[in-house]
Design a protein around this motif. Structure first.
Motif, PDB file in Angstrom:
ATOM      1  N   HIS A 229       0.813  -1.159   0.008  1.00  0.00           N
ATOM      2  CA  HIS A 229      -0.096   0.022   0.134  1.00  0.00           C
ATOM      3  C   HIS A 229       0.792   1.435  -0.185  1.00  0.00           C
ATOM      4  O   HIS A 229       0.425   2.310  -0.485  1.00  0.00           O
ATOM      5  CB  HIS A 229      -0.906  -0.023   1.385  1.00  0.00           C
ATOM      6  N   PHE A 230       1.833   1.117   0.652  1.00  0.00           N
ATOM      7  CA  PHE A 230       2.810   2.378   0.793  1.00  0.00           C
ATOM      8  C   PHE A 230       4.047   2.576  -0.286  1.00  0.00           C
ATOM      9  O   PHE A 230       4.747   3.395  -0.409  1.00  0.00           O
ATOM     10  CB  PHE A 230       3.578   2.321   2.199  1.00  0.00           C
ATOM     11  N   ARG A 231       4.211   1.414  -1.066  1.00  0.00           N
ATOM     12  CA  ARG A 231       5.317   1.385  -2.280  1.00  0.00           C
ATOM     13  C   ARG A 231       4.569   2.622  -3.271  1.00  0.00           C
ATOM     14  O   ARG A 231       3.498   2.589  -3.570  1.00  0.00           O
ATOM     15  CB  ARG A 231       5.244  -0.003  -2.678  1.00  0.00           C
ATOM     16  N   ILE A 232       5.558   3.066  -3.854  1.00  0.00           N
ATOM     17  CA  ILE A 232       5.346   3.992  -5.088  1.00  0.00           C
ATOM     18  C   ILE A 232       5.012   3.161  -6.190  1.00  0.00           C
ATOM     19  O   ILE A 232       5.736   2.308  -6.490  1.00  0.00           O
ATOM     20  CB  ILE A 232       6.681   4.828  -5.319  1.00  0.00           C
ATOM     21  N   ARG A 233       3.744   3.502  -6.886  1.00  0.00           N
ATOM     22  CA  ARG A 233       3.244   2.774  -7.772  1.00  0.00           C
ATOM     23  C   ARG A 233       3.793   3.526  -9.029  1.00  0.00           C
ATOM     24  O   ARG A 233       3.897   4.537  -9.444  1.00  0.00           O
ATOM     25  CB  ARG A 233       1.605   2.499  -7.711  1.00  0.00           C
ATOM     26  N   LYS A 234       3.797   2.657 -10.248  1.00  0.00           N
ATOM     27  CA  LYS A 234       4.175   3.114 -11.543  1.00  0.00           C
ATOM     28  C   LYS A 234       2.824   3.884 -12.251  1.00  0.00           C
ATOM     29  O   LYS A 234       1.770   3.383 -12.178  1.00  0.00           O
ATOM     30  CB  LYS A 234       4.559   2.058 -12.472  1.00  0.00           C
ATOM     31  N   ARG A 235       3.107   5.029 -12.489  1.00  0.00           N
ATOM     32  CA  ARG A 235       2.347   5.680 -13.724  1.00  0.00           C
ATOM     33  C   ARG A 235       2.325   5.686 -14.967  1.00  0.00           C
ATOM     34  O   ARG A 235       3.562   5.159 -15.450  1.00  0.00           O
ATOM     35  CB  ARG A 235       2.290   7.377 -13.206  1.00  0.00           C
ATOM     36  N   ASP A 236       1.323   6.020 -15.738  1.00  0.00           N
ATOM     37  CA  ASP A 236       1.450   5.906 -17.143  1.00  0.00           C
ATOM     38  C   ASP A 236       2.243   6.832 -17.687  1.00  0.00           C
ATOM     39  O   ASP A 236       2.475   7.981 -17.091  1.00  0.00           O
ATOM     40  CB  ASP A 236      -0.017   6.062 -17.613  1.00  0.00           C
ATOM     41  N   ASP A 237       2.581   6.531 -18.936  1.00  0.00           N
ATOM     42  CA  ASP A 237       3.664   7.738 -19.830  1.00  0.00           C
ATOM     43  C   ASP A 237       2.704   8.665 -20.401  1.00  0.00           C
ATOM     44  O   ASP A 237       1.567   8.463 -20.510  1.00  0.00           O
ATOM     45  CB  ASP A 237       4.330   6.959 -20.754  1.00  0.00           C
ATOM     46  N   PHE A 238       3.067   9.680 -20.605  1.00  0.00           N
ATOM     47  CA  PHE A 238       2.464  10.836 -21.506  1.00  0.00           C
ATOM     48  C   PHE A 238       2.620  10.942 -22.890  1.00  0.00           C
ATOM     49  O   PHE A 238       3.864  10.631 -23.131  1.00  0.00           O
ATOM     50  CB  PHE A 238       2.745  11.940 -20.600  1.00  0.00           C
ATOM     51  N   GLU A 239       1.823  11.752 -23.521  1.00  0.00           N
ATOM     52  CA  GLU A 239       2.033  11.994 -24.961  1.00  0.00           C
ATOM     53  C   GLU A 239       1.501  13.418 -25.187  1.00  0.00           C
ATOM     54  O   GLU A 239       0.571  13.771 -24.744  1.00  0.00           O
ATOM     55  CB  GLU A 239       1.462  11.082 -25.892  1.00  0.00           C
ATOM     56  N   ASP A 240       2.403  14.347 -26.004  1.00  0.00           N
ATOM     57  CA  ASP A 240       1.879  15.687 -26.213  1.00  0.00           C
ATOM     58  C   ASP A 240       1.069  15.599 -27.430  1.00  0.00           C
ATOM     59  O   ASP A 240       1.269  15.353 -28.328  1.00  0.00           O
ATOM     60  CB  ASP A 240       3.330  16.546 -26.282  1.00  0.00           C
ATOM     61  N   VAL A 241      -0.218  15.850 -27.027  1.00  0.00           N
ATOM     62  CA  VAL A 241      -1.310  15.857 -28.044  1.00  0.00           C
ATOM     63  C   VAL A 241      -1.255  17.122 -28.877  1.00  0.00           C
ATOM     64  O   VAL A 241      -2.028  17.049 -30.035  1.00  0.00           O
ATOM     65  CB  VAL A 241      -2.717  15.872 -27.376  1.00  0.00           C
ATOM     66  N   LEU A 242      -0.636  18.286 -28.671  1.00  0.00           N
ATOM     67  CA  LEU A 242      -0.473  19.301 -29.448  1.00  0.00           C
ATOM     68  C   LEU A 242       0.631  19.174 -30.434  1.00  0.00           C
ATOM     69  O   LEU A 242       0.535  20.233 -31.171  1.00  0.00           O
ATOM     70  CB  LEU A 242      -0.081  20.752 -28.590  1.00  0.00           C
ATOM     71  N   GLU A 243       1.391  18.128 -30.269  1.00  0.00           N
ATOM     72  CA  GLU A 243       2.567  17.904 -31.370  1.00  0.00           C
ATOM     73  C   GLU A 243       2.056  17.829 -32.949  1.00  0.00           C
ATOM     74  O   GLU A 243       2.424  18.542 -33.797  1.00  0.00           O
ATOM     75  CB  GLU A 243       3.507  16.868 -31.057  1.00  0.00           C
ATOM     76  N   GLU A 244       1.059  17.010 -32.781  1.00  0.00           N
ATOM     77  CA  GLU A 244       0.196  16.851 -34.193  1.00  0.00           C
ATOM     78  C   GLU A 244      -0.479  18.093 -34.655  1.00  0.00           C
ATOM     79  O   GLU A 244      -0.579  18.385 -35.835  1.00  0.00           O
ATOM     80  CB  GLU A 244      -0.621  15.358 -34.170  1.00  0.00           C
ATOM     81  N   ARG A 245      -1.185  18.574 -33.820  1.00  0.00           N
ATOM     82  CA  ARG A 245      -1.873  19.817 -34.107  1.00  0.00           C
ATOM     83  C   ARG A 245      -1.046  20.968 -34.813  1.00  0.00           C
ATOM     84  O   ARG A 245      -1.446  21.611 -35.548  1.00  0.00           O
ATOM     85  CB  ARG A 245      -2.518  20.334 -32.906  1.00  0.00           C
ATOM     86  N   ARG A 246       0.215  21.068 -34.181  1.00  0.00           N
ATOM     87  CA  ARG A 246       1.232  21.785 -35.004  1.00  0.00           C
ATOM     88  C   ARG A 246       1.560  21.756 -36.192  1.00  0.00           C
ATOM     89  O   ARG A 246       2.061  22.542 -37.116  1.00  0.00           O
ATOM     90  CB  ARG A 246       2.239  22.060 -33.847  1.00  0.00           C
ATOM     91  N   ARG A 247       1.120  20.452 -36.721  1.00  0.00           N
ATOM     92  CA  ARG A 247       1.733  20.026 -37.965  1.00  0.00           C
ATOM     93  C   ARG A 247       0.737  19.913 -39.090  1.00  0.00           C
ATOM     94  O   ARG A 247       0.962  19.660 -40.159  1.00  0.00           O
ATOM     95  CB  ARG A 247       2.551  18.720 -37.775  1.00  0.00           C
TER      96      ARG A 247
END
Length: 632
Positions: free
Chosen positions: A8-26
């Motif tokens: 319960h007290f261990r640090i859990r792994k979180r998901d990775d992120f992706e920048d959704v504006l990167e495609e919008r700029r192109r």
């Protein structure tokens, strides 16, 4: 008490992120807004027309029952009350139109690319949500720090071909010319800030929400905190809407409901200066179209990055298992209104706190929150080299405590700090290697002492709002650190008594789940032991030789709140004295009666602490002997 070395007290792994504006700029924003939008729906249902939804709500057994009750109580005809219910629903209901949504998508694409360097989303969370919307009705529960929150939520759901949510919004937005109606056509439904005793309004509102949920027409979205947090610290959750979305499960109308907590984090909050002024007593500007147009100057500012983390869906069925007796709802027909029982109230409160706690844990923290924490503890400023060294130390402490910290990889600490200082340059000054909070954008004109103090307060409160974002990481260890300092004893029971007293005192200040006092104490012990700050023996808690600096920092984290709680009674006494002079003895006798009752209850609540002769240090100069009844 036994410290639990559990996962319960261990640090859990979180998901990775992706920048959704990167495609919008192109690519083209117009082509993107007009693309084919084919969301996956709950059990393949097709959203019904607005007129059909209105008809289902007005003809529902529940609303018809309430209409008859109101008619009987008021003496008005049922037709008259039914007409009033219809008008309430017209004022409230959304009128989703895809063409309006497309216009917002085009406009927001332009705005987001100018405001933010990146908008990062955890795609694994999106995939979980795509699965959840097909299985059960979904309720989205985003954190609320900015007006940008609900706009970004709808924008992202459109981007990932998810069903657009219907969003609970305050009546304030409805008064905005054109914009209010456009928000309605984008999925917003408008509700009053408070219903009072209006039985009919509550019935229309609850039936409207439950109908959309039961039929699976669209995900429901609302803010558990009820309003934006001006301090960027999580607010005590409200349970009214939560009860409404859970009730169809309680009554057996739905097999399950999925609650999805969403954490939205800003590197720089758009309203940071506005919030500080509101906290200092400046009236909140009324929402208006002209005000929105004037605010377009923010498009020239840099607000850094934004992170949106979609948490794991929480099953209401799993939450309620062993806590709610659903059989109690079988004693009456489903359409007859029932007040929630005491057990249901406790369950709702507990669930709301745990959901907000999940929001907190998934908040992405930027380097600036660490820097702001240190600058607030050093009001005279710090040398840049010292600030860099202490920020790096604090980074490792925060990570050890489980912070979700977005720290750039492969960059020197000094470079990271320089970038953060540049982004928040309006709140500080850097001169000859010395960093200090200051008013750097104030006009070069003479100001009165009062104006100078006000401007300084705006900067400090703005900086404190960023410090507040990391409080949940340090809160439990900080409570333990202050308890160890205050107990004047190394006995575990004495320290726990102080810890519990502080926890109860701050129960409306921070998100502390009801009934989790022992668990929070164990968690704090575990985190500080893991860091090598203290040792937990069978009956004692002992500070290690190297733990002094960490405990001192943790105590200083809570110091502003302890001082605030210390000053408040003096202020209230001054207010009472003034009110008594103005309104006379009637007010004073009423207040004293209320205050006496409160003191008696407080004494009863903390009787165990009083009897243990615990010493509690408010600051370095004063000691309150709670065991001494006359002093108390």
């Amino acid at each position: 008490f036994v410290v639990l070395f559990s996962p319960h007290f261990r640090i859990r792994k979180r998901d990775d992120f992706e920048d959704v504006l990167e495609e919008r700029r192109r690519s083209s924003d117009l082509r993107y807004a007009l693309r084919c939008y084919t969301p996956t729906l709950y059990k393949g249902l097709v959203p019904c027309k607005v007129s059909m939804l209105k008809s289902i709500v007005l003809q529902s057994d529940h609303l018809q029952c309430v209409i008859k009750q109101v008619s009987s109580e008021s003496g008005d005809s049922t037709e008259c009350v039914a007409e009033e219910a219809s008008l309430i629903l017209d004022e409230m209901a959304h009128r989703m139109q895809l063409s309006t949504v497309r216009f917002f998508v085009f406009t927001l694409s332009k705005a987001f690319k100018r405001l933010f360097r990146s908008v990062c989303v955890n795609e694994e969370g999106i995939q979980r949500l795509q699965q959840a919307v097909q299985e059960h009705p979904v309720v989205l529960l985003p954190s609320h720090r900015s007006y940008m929150d609900f706009l970004m939520m709808s924008y992202l759901l459109y981007m990932f071909d998810l069903p657009l949510p219907v969003i609970a919004a305050g009546m304030d937005f409805m008064s905005m010319k054109f914009i209010g109606e456009m928000l309605r056509m984008s999925g917003a439904f408008f509700i009053r800030r408070s219903f009072g005793g209006d039985k009919l309004y509550w019935a229309v509102f609850s039936e409207y929400v439950k109908t959309m949920l039961r039929k699976g027409y669209a995900p429901i979205e609302f803010f558990l905190e009820g309003t934006r947090s001006r301090t960027c610290k999580s607010l005590t959750p409200k349970t009214g809407l939560l009860n409404i979305v859970m009730e169809p499960f309680f009554k057996g109308e739905l097999f399950d409901v999925s609650l999805v907590p969403v954490s939205i984090s800003y590197e720089r909050v758009l309203e940071e200066s506005l919030y500080a002024r509101e906290l200092l007593g400046v009236p909140k500007p009324k929402e208006s179209t002209s005000g929105l147009l004037k605010a377009r100057r923010v498009l020239s500012e840099d607000y850094g990055s934004m992170h949106v983390y979609f948490g794991h869906p929480v099953s209401v069925r799993s939450l309620a298992e062993g806590k709610i007796k659903r059989s109690q709802y079988n004693l009456l027909p489903r359409y007859i209104p029932q007040k929630p029982s005491v057990d249901t109230h406790e369950f709702l409160n507990d669930a709301a706190f745990r959901l907000v706690r999940i929001q907190e844990e998934n908040m992405v923290l930027k380097p600036w929150v660490l820097i702001a924490t240190l600058l607030l503890q050093n009001p005279d400023g710090m040398d840049l080299s010292s600030l860099t060294e202490q920020t790096d130390w604090l980074r490792h402490l925060a990570l050890a405590f489980g912070a979700f910290l977005d720290w750039p990889d492969h960059e020197a600490c000094s470079e990271v700090i320089s970038c953060s200082l540049a982004l928040h340059r309006r709140l500080l000054s850097v001169s000859a290697g010395h960093v200090q909070l200051s008013v750097t954008d104030a006009p070069q004109v003479e100001t009165t002492p009062e104006e100078a103090v006000f401007q300084r307060a705006v900067v400090v409160l703005s900086c404190a709002s960023y410090r507040n974002q990391i409080l949940h990481v340090f809160l439990r260890p900080a409570l333990l650190a202050v308890a160890m300092q205050s107990a004047n004893s190394s006995r575990k029971d004495d320290i726990y008594n102080c810890f519990n007293f502080l926890r109860n005192m701050f129960s409306n200040e921070f998100i502390l789940c009801p009934g989790d006092s022992v668990q929070d104490f164990e968690e704090a012990c575990y985190l500080l032991m893991k860091r090598g700050v203290l040792q937990v023996l069978e009956h004692e808690i002992v500070m290690s030789a190297s733990g002094q600096s960490t405990l001192a920092f943790l105590c200083s984290v809570l110091e502003p709140f302890l001082q605030g709680y210390q000053v408040t009674p003096y202020t209230q006494c001054a207010n009472v004295h003034y009110c008594a002079k103005v309104w006379g003895s009637v007010f004073l006798s009423f207040f004293l009666s209320f205050f006496l009752s409160f003191c008696i209850k407080l004494y009863q609540d903390f009787h165990k602490i009083l009897s243990s002769k615990t010493v509690f240090n408010i600051d370095n100069n004063r000691k309150y002997f709670l065991g001494n009844k006359s002093a108390y």
